[in-house]
Design an enzyme around this catalytic site. Structure first.
Site, PDB file in Angstrom:
ATOM      1  N   GLU A   1       0.917  18.475  -2.823  1.00  0.00           N
ATOM      2  CA  GLU A   1       1.159  20.032  -3.496  1.00  0.00           C
ATOM      3  C   GLU A   1       0.184  20.154  -3.991  1.00  0.00           C
ATOM      4  OE1 GLU A   1       2.457  21.779  -1.577  1.00  0.00           O
ATOM      5  OE2 GLU A   1       3.497  21.158  -0.068  1.00  0.00           O
TER       6      GLU A   1
ATOM      7  N   GLU B   1      10.614  -2.608  -2.471  1.00  0.00           N
ATOM      8  CA  GLU B   1      11.109  -2.303  -3.813  1.00  0.00           C
ATOM      9  C   GLU B   1      11.265  -3.762  -5.054  1.00  0.00           C
ATOM     10  OE1 GLU B   1      15.591  -1.209  -4.820  1.00  0.00           O
ATOM     11  OE2 GLU B   1      14.283   0.621  -3.450  1.00  0.00           O
TER      12      GLU B   1
END
Length: 273
Positions: free
Chosen positions: A81, A112
């Site tokens: 953004e 992960e």
């Protein structure tokens, strides 16, 4: 002190399947109300981290978010953004997720758990001492994130973290740990709920405050935003009208000429003094 994952402790609520929709929503909302209050307690730590980030970015540094699962996705959302909102290059704020871009939509098994891959992912971006890396992990135990921050520390790269458990392994290796203790989730262990909300709110604070400090806002307006659709073009025209006290047509002409709200305002000021 023994490390306790409060984010995985049993919910304060039980028999959720027996609740009405109204009861579910009311109880979820009541839990969500506690998140801003938990963040309020750590604002001084967020401020300290932001101050350090701005210093480095003013010297050419970048900001990296690194996480896995929901935490990684939240970092990517915030990073993505920044260019349209503040008109900065895509390379200035970067979000990385365990498992790569495919993991944005679909979980990548065991990604992960790799303690080496996080640093490798950062190296692909030519990470340097001017940069800042913020590890995001609700539990504070994600190996991908912890491994990345450990290597950053070895290379004198500023590290921060956003986690929702106290005294976690991630907090202990981060130079600027931010711990938002939101407590047990409404659905036991579902850290995409309060913990995810807390992480998103803190990320909003970090990126917005950093960009304001870097001069990317004028007054309270996004004068450097990318004019990537009709809605934003209309918003830009209104900004120019408000700032310069000119007609719609004049504002539109200025924006079409300069392709930037900031430049349109600046050039008009210079030519009309």
């Amino acid at each position: 002190m023994e490390f306790i994952k409060t984010t995985e402790q049993d919910s304060k609520y039980n028999h959720l399947e027996k609740m009405s929709v109204s009861q579910l929503l009311t109880n979820i909302n009541n839990e969500d109300k506690t998140v801003p209050l938990a963040i309020e307690k750590v604002i001084p730590k967020i401020e300290n981290l932001i101050t350090n980030i701005v210093t480095r970015m003013n010297s050419g540094g970048r900001l990296f978010y690194i996480g896995a699962g929901t935490s990684g996705r939240l970092g990517i959302v915030d990073a993505s953004e920044c260019p349209p909102t503040f008109g900065v290059p895509h390379e200035l704020v970067v979000g990385l997720i365990a498992g790569g871009d495919i993991a944005i939509r679909k979980a990548v098994e065991f990604a992960e758990d790799d303690t080496q891959q996080g640093w490798k992912d950062l190296q692909e971006h030519k990470i340097s001492e001017n940069d800042t890396v913020i590890g995001i992990a609700a539990s504070g135990t994600t190996p991908y994130v912890i491994g990345a921050l450990k290597d950053c520390n070895k290379h004198n790269i500023l590290t921060g973290c956003i986690t929702c458990n106290q005294d976690s392994p991630l907090s202990n290796i981060s130079k600027h740990p931010i711990e938002i203790i939101v407590g047990p989730e409404f659905v036991t262990g579902s850290s995409r709920m309060k913990a995810g909300t807390a992480q998103k709110l803190v990320l909003n604070m970090i990126s917005t405050a950093v960009m304001i400090q870097l001069g990317k806002i004028k007054g309270n307006k996004m004068v450097d935003m990318q004019l990537s659709n009709h809605k934003l073009v209309e918003r830009g025209i209104k900004m120019i009208m408000s700032e310069l006290n000119v007609s719609t047509n004049t504002a539109k002409e200025l924006l079409e000429k300069h392709k930037s709200v900031r430049i349109a305002i600046s050039n008009y000021d210079k030519t009309n003094k």
